[in-house]
Design a protein around this motif. Sequence first.
Motif, PDB file in Angstrom:
ATOM      1  N   LYS A   8       0.803  -1.220   0.000  1.00  0.00           N
ATOM      2  CA  LYS A   8       0.000   0.000   0.000  1.00  0.00           C
ATOM      3  C   LYS A   8       0.840   1.276   0.000  1.00  0.00           C
ATOM      4  CE  LYS A   8      -4.208  -1.727   0.110  1.00  0.00           C
ATOM      5  NZ  LYS A   8      -5.182  -1.450  -0.969  1.00  0.00           N
ATOM      6  N   PHE A   9       2.136   1.161   0.276  1.00  0.00           N
ATOM      7  CA  PHE A   9       3.018   2.331   0.287  1.00  0.00           C
ATOM      8  C   PHE A   9       4.411   1.904  -0.160  1.00  0.00           C
ATOM      9  CE2 PHE A   9       2.316   0.579   4.508  1.00  0.00           C
ATOM     10  CZ  PHE A   9       3.592   0.247   4.939  1.00  0.00           C
ATOM     11  N   ALA A  10       5.180   2.885  -0.648  1.00  0.00           N
ATOM     12  CA  ALA A  10       6.445   2.566  -1.307  1.00  0.00           C
ATOM     13  C   ALA A  10       7.673   2.815  -0.453  1.00  0.00           C
ATOM     14  CB  ALA A  10       6.569   3.372  -2.597  1.00  0.00           C
ATOM     15  N   THR A  11       7.583   3.655   0.580  1.00  0.00           N
ATOM     16  CA  THR A  11       8.744   3.956   1.417  1.00  0.00           C
ATOM     17  C   THR A  11       8.373   3.864   2.883  1.00  0.00           C
ATOM     18  OG1 THR A  11       8.363   6.357   1.595  1.00  0.00           O
ATOM     19  CG2 THR A  11       9.614   5.567  -0.321  1.00  0.00           C
ATOM     20  N   LYS A  12       9.399   3.654   3.726  1.00  0.00           N
ATOM     21  CA  LYS A  12       9.181   3.558   5.160  1.00  0.00           C
ATOM     22  C   LYS A  12      10.413   4.072   5.893  1.00  0.00           C
ATOM     23  CE  LYS A  12       7.265   2.553   8.978  1.00  0.00           C
ATOM     24  NZ  LYS A  12       7.834   3.819   9.440  1.00  0.00           N
ATOM     25  N   THR A  13      10.224   5.013   6.798  1.00  0.00           N
ATOM     26  CA  THR A  13      11.316   5.410   7.683  1.00  0.00           C
ATOM     27  C   THR A  13      11.711   4.192   8.509  1.00  0.00           C
ATOM     28  OG1 THR A  13       9.636   6.231   9.230  1.00  0.00           O
ATOM     29  CG2 THR A  13      10.711   7.854   7.818  1.00  0.00           C
ATOM     30  N   CYS A  14      12.997   3.829   8.472  1.00  0.00           N
ATOM     31  CA  CYS A  14      13.420   2.531   8.984  1.00  0.00           C
ATOM     32  C   CYS A  14      14.544   2.618  10.000  1.00  0.00           C
ATOM     33  CB  CYS A  14      13.873   1.639   7.828  1.00  0.00           C
ATOM     34  SG  CYS A  14      12.600   0.530   7.217  1.00  0.00           S
ATOM     35  N   PRO A  15      14.224   2.666  11.294  1.00  0.00           N
ATOM     36  CA  PRO A  15      15.277   2.402  12.276  1.00  0.00           C
ATOM     37  C   PRO A  15      15.720   0.952  12.150  1.00  0.00           C
ATOM     38  CG  PRO A  15      13.126   2.468  13.338  1.00  0.00           C
ATOM     39  CD  PRO A  15      12.912   2.874  11.917  1.00  0.00           C
ATOM     40  N   SER A  16      16.849   0.616  12.720  1.00  0.00           N
ATOM     41  CA  SER A  16      17.417  -0.722  12.536  1.00  0.00           C
ATOM     42  C   SER A  16      16.439  -1.829  12.898  1.00  0.00           C
ATOM     43  CB  SER A  16      18.700  -0.853  13.360  1.00  0.00           C
ATOM     44  OG  SER A  16      18.483  -0.444  14.704  1.00  0.00           O
ATOM     45  N   TRP A  17      15.673  -1.640  13.975  1.00  0.00           N
ATOM     46  CA  TRP A  17      14.753  -2.692  14.415  1.00  0.00           C
ATOM     47  C   TRP A  17      13.551  -2.858  13.481  1.00  0.00           C
ATOM     48  CZ3 TRP A  17      10.136  -0.376  15.149  1.00  0.00           C
ATOM     49  CH2 TRP A  17      10.131   0.978  15.541  1.00  0.00           C
ATOM     50  N   MET A  18      13.300  -1.844  12.621  1.00  0.00           N
ATOM     51  CA  MET A  18      12.141  -1.903  11.729  1.00  0.00           C
ATOM     52  C   MET A  18      12.296  -2.975  10.661  1.00  0.00           C
ATOM     53  SD  MET A  18       9.096  -0.616  11.202  1.00  0.00           S
ATOM     54  CE  MET A  18       9.028   0.977  12.040  1.00  0.00           C
ATOM     55  N   LEU A  19      13.534  -3.402  10.341  1.00  0.00           N
ATOM     56  CA  LEU A  19      13.701  -4.442   9.339  1.00  0.00           C
ATOM     57  C   LEU A  19      12.953  -5.707   9.738  1.00  0.00           C
ATOM     58  CD1 LEU A  19      17.442  -4.220   8.190  1.00  0.00           C
ATOM     59  CD2 LEU A  19      15.471  -2.848   7.489  1.00  0.00           C
ATOM     60  N   GLY A  20      12.995  -6.033  11.025  1.00  0.00           N
ATOM     61  CA  GLY A  20      12.271  -7.206  11.501  1.00  0.00           C
ATOM     62  C   GLY A  20      10.774  -7.039  11.391  1.00  0.00           C
ATOM     63  N   VAL A  21      10.282  -5.828  11.635  1.00  0.00           N
ATOM     64  CA  VAL A  21       8.849  -5.544  11.514  1.00  0.00           C
ATOM     65  C   VAL A  21       8.414  -5.685  10.060  1.00  0.00           C
ATOM     66  CG1 VAL A  21       7.053  -3.799  11.834  1.00  0.00           C
ATOM     67  CG2 VAL A  21       8.906  -3.987  13.507  1.00  0.00           C
ATOM     68  N   VAL A  22       9.190  -5.114   9.143  1.00  0.00           N
ATOM     69  CA  VAL A  22       8.854  -5.200   7.722  1.00  0.00           C
ATOM     70  C   VAL A  22       8.802  -6.660   7.270  1.00  0.00           C
ATOM     71  CG1 VAL A  22       9.597  -4.642   5.380  1.00  0.00           C
ATOM     72  CG2 VAL A  22       9.817  -2.930   7.197  1.00  0.00           C
ATOM     73  N   GLU A  23       9.816  -7.426   7.624  1.00  0.00           N
ATOM     74  CA  GLU A  23       9.851  -8.833   7.222  1.00  0.00           C
ATOM     75  C   GLU A  23       8.659  -9.603   7.783  1.00  0.00           C
ATOM     76  OE1 GLU A  23      12.707 -12.809   7.522  1.00  0.00           O
ATOM     77  OE2 GLU A  23      13.514 -10.834   8.047  1.00  0.00           O
ATOM     78  N   SER A  24       8.353  -9.339   9.044  1.00  0.00           N
ATOM     79  CA  SER A  24       7.252 -10.049   9.694  1.00  0.00           C
ATOM     80  C   SER A  24       5.909  -9.718   9.051  1.00  0.00           C
ATOM     81  CB  SER A  24       7.231  -9.703  11.187  1.00  0.00           C
ATOM     82  OG  SER A  24       6.104 -10.240  11.818  1.00  0.00           O
ATOM     83  N   GLN A  25       5.682  -8.440   8.761  1.00  0.00           N
ATOM     84  CA  GLN A  25       4.373  -8.020   8.257  1.00  0.00           C
ATOM     85  C   GLN A  25       4.239  -8.206   6.747  1.00  0.00           C
ATOM     86  OE1 GLN A  25       2.126  -7.661  10.348  1.00  0.00           O
ATOM     87  NE2 GLN A  25       3.435  -7.461  12.161  1.00  0.00           N
ATOM     88  N   ALA A  26       5.310  -7.967   5.999  1.00  0.00           N
ATOM     89  CA  ALA A  26       5.226  -8.126   4.542  1.00  0.00           C
ATOM     90  C   ALA A  26       5.162  -9.594   4.136  1.00  0.00           C
ATOM     91  CB  ALA A  26       6.412  -7.436   3.870  1.00  0.00           C
ATOM     92  N   GLY A  27       5.800 -10.447   4.936  1.00  0.00           N
ATOM     93  CA  GLY A  27       5.701 -11.881   4.701  1.00  0.00           C
ATOM     94  C   GLY A  27       6.655 -12.407   3.646  1.00  0.00           C
ATOM     95  N   PRO A  28       6.810 -13.731   3.593  1.00  0.00           N
ATOM     96  CA  PRO A  28       7.772 -14.357   2.675  1.00  0.00           C
ATOM     97  C   PRO A  28       7.475 -14.074   1.210  1.00  0.00           C
ATOM     98  CG  PRO A  28       6.323 -15.997   3.684  1.00  0.00           C
ATOM     99  CD  PRO A  28       6.098 -14.726   4.417  1.00  0.00           C
ATOM    100  N   GLU A  29       6.206 -13.813   0.879  1.00  0.00           N
ATOM    101  CA  GLU A  29       5.869 -13.569  -0.523  1.00  0.00           C
ATOM    102  C   GLU A  29       6.477 -12.269  -1.061  1.00  0.00           C
ATOM    103  OE1 GLU A  29       2.063 -12.381   1.833  1.00  0.00           O
ATOM    104  OE2 GLU A  29       3.860 -13.632   2.071  1.00  0.00           O
ATOM    105  N   ASN A  30       6.893 -11.375  -0.160  1.00  0.00           N
ATOM    106  CA  ASN A  30       7.492 -10.111  -0.593  1.00  0.00           C
ATOM    107  C   ASN A  30       8.999 -10.062  -0.358  1.00  0.00           C
ATOM    108  OD1 ASN A  30       5.187  -8.597  -1.568  1.00  0.00           O
ATOM    109  ND2 ASN A  30       4.442  -8.643   0.536  1.00  0.00           N
TER     110      ASN A  30
END
Length: 426
Positions: A264-286
């Motif tokens: 739904k969006f193309a960019t995200k402000t990403c502190p180091s810990w956010m990588l885990g959040v992105v992976e968890s929520q976006a899922g293996p398909e992404n």
Amino acid sequence: MRHRWISVLICAATTAAVTTACGSGGASQSADGKTELTIATFNEFGYEELFKEYEAAHPDVKITQRKTGQGQPHHQNLFTKLGAGSGLADIEGVEEGYLSQFMSKAGQFNDLKEIGPKIEDDRWLAWKTQAITTKDGKLMGYGTDIGPLAMCYRKDLFEKAGLPSDPEGVKALFTTWDAYFAAGDQFIAKVPGVAWFDSAAQVYNAMHNQLETGYYDKSDKLVIDSNTAIKANWNTVTAAVAKGQSARLGAFSNEWNTGFKLGKFATKTCPSWMLGVVESQAGPENKGLWAVTDAFPNGGGNWGGSYLTVPKQSKNAKKAAELAAWLTAPEQQIKAFKAKGTFPSQVKALDAPELLEQTNAYFGDVKAGTLFATQAKKIKAAQYKGPADGQIQETVVSPALQSVEQGKSPDEAWKAAVEGAQKAAK
């Protein structure tokens, strides 16, 4: 809200066999005569194996840890028990979002320069230590992790918009906030139905934390209405909302989580810990669609991180300080990073091969350790946080920005934000 993934330890109740560190009397001891140290942490500090290591090297010490999944209850518990004068652990974790409230009660915590072991002055990044040091030079906590900022983005969506998509090529889009929002205009014109960023508050908070002066000046005067830089950031972000750059998703809501998965969006402000959040929520398909670059508008910043503190309530303050100092040594912080991904704030740890060689497969095998170490070193100073700073950001300004995303005029929402900040500061 930044604290949703956090967990808590509160002091254990006294039993016939155990005298707790929360009660009155002398040093707390376990049933087998060992000194019992209780430690209240939140999120995943990566300390479980370290506790075992410390106990093996200190057979006279027993460490007790408990935790839940939320940070807000932890800090509510902390401040409630400060007011009650009893009930705290020997070591209490404090997250940077609550630092202003903590520093206003610093008199109830030990100066670690006074009771702790001698530690080299440059163990931590200077701004990390600065934020936990009182105006009269007392050190109220040892730094644990940090959250240096980078920018995450969807490579496939950038390609669809005709924008560069490799981590080097996108850097020009993220040099300044003006460049970032200009790229957002290009993107939404080419990719209908997809927003440039997730949430106005997520972007605004990053911009705000880069300012030299925030909601308070260093004399603890509220300056939200007189600090022109704050209003300028507000105008910039709300203008982007009006153009359609925001996905209008409340951070950490179910809709926000789904937004990662559905693109739904193309960019995200990403502190180091956010990588885990992105992976968890976006899922293996992404996997492989999200990328991260060591660029951030106007240079960099920090979002997240914590400290270990020793309350004056502790009956084992000196030994608690020794444990806290050991846990926050560079060697231990590297082990915590390898265990749970908590990004270290220690200067030597930031140069350790174990950190610099760490890669992230979800983000295309990027050398994430090196990337965020680079971002951490770009941060020059910590913004001063006044007494109600965290409350203003979380419960006043962020909801006001969300109201703009829901249709309220920016001027009306700004007036409400100023009034809300003034009430919070009383």
